[in-house]
Design a protein around this motif. Sequence first.
Motif, PDB file in Angstrom:
ATOM      1  N   ARG A  65      25.553  57.603 132.035  1.00 13.43           N
ATOM      2  CA  ARG A  65      26.070  56.227 132.040  1.00 13.43           C
ATOM      3  C   ARG A  65      24.952  55.238 132.379  1.00 13.43           C
ATOM      4  NH1 ARG A  65      27.366  53.331 136.136  1.00 13.43           N
ATOM      5  NH2 ARG A  65      27.613  55.112 137.526  1.00 13.43           N
ATOM      6  N   GLN A 107      22.628  54.919 129.376  1.00 11.10           N
ATOM      7  CA  GLN A 107      23.214  54.085 128.324  1.00 11.10           C
ATOM      8  C   GLN A 107      23.142  52.607 128.682  1.00 11.10           C
ATOM      9  OE1 GLN A 107      24.250  54.943 125.303  1.00 11.10           O
ATOM     10  NE2 GLN A 107      23.727  57.080 125.665  1.00 11.10           N
ATOM     11  N   GLU A 108      23.386  52.292 129.955  1.00 11.15           N
ATOM     12  CA  GLU A 108      23.290  50.898 130.389  1.00 11.15           C
ATOM     13  C   GLU A 108      21.856  50.392 130.255  1.00 11.15           C
ATOM     14  OE1 GLU A 108      24.863  50.871 134.339  1.00 11.15           O
ATOM     15  OE2 GLU A 108      26.928  51.150 133.660  1.00 11.15           O
ATOM     16  N   GLU A 109      20.895  51.223 130.581  1.00 10.60           N
ATOM     17  CA  GLU A 109      19.497  50.844 130.454  1.00 10.60           C
ATOM     18  C   GLU A 109      19.125  50.612 128.988  1.00 10.60           C
ATOM     19  OE1 GLU A 109      15.639  49.842 131.197  1.00 10.60           O
ATOM     20  OE2 GLU A 109      17.248  50.057 132.652  1.00 10.60           O
ATOM     21  N   LYS A 135      21.121  49.570 126.684  1.00 11.17           N
ATOM     22  CA  LYS A 135      21.730  48.300 126.282  1.00 11.17           C
ATOM     23  C   LYS A 135      20.893  47.124 126.760  1.00 11.17           C
ATOM     24  CE  LYS A 135      26.474  49.948 126.200  1.00 11.17           C
ATOM     25  NZ  LYS A 135      27.763  49.905 126.892  1.00 11.17           N
ATOM     26  N   ARG A 136      20.344  47.240 127.971  1.00 11.75           N
ATOM     27  CA  ARG A 136      19.541  46.143 128.521  1.00 11.75           C
ATOM     28  C   ARG A 136      18.160  46.066 127.883  1.00 11.75           C
ATOM     29  NH1 ARG A 136      21.502  48.081 133.536  1.00 11.75           N
ATOM     30  NH2 ARG A 136      19.479  49.023 133.957  1.00 11.75           N
TER      31      ARG A 136
END
Length: 64
Positions: free
Chosen positions: A14, A17-19, A21-22
């Motif tokens: 998770r 995936q957030e990284e 996106k950023r």
Amino acid sequence: MSREKENADRTRERIRQEELKRNPGGSIHGGGLPDLVGGLGWKGTGILILVLIVGFIVYAVFFR
């Protein structure tokens, strides 16, 4: 699934995936070794290492 009940693998994925996106440009050259090993698991990693070692031995015996 609540964040308290996530196991370490799901939490790590998770966060990854957030990284992505950023910072989508950071993955332009692929994930590298950590993503490969993380996706394979310990059995797949062992098999990959074994194949590399056997491949090197075969190369050394037949092409030198």
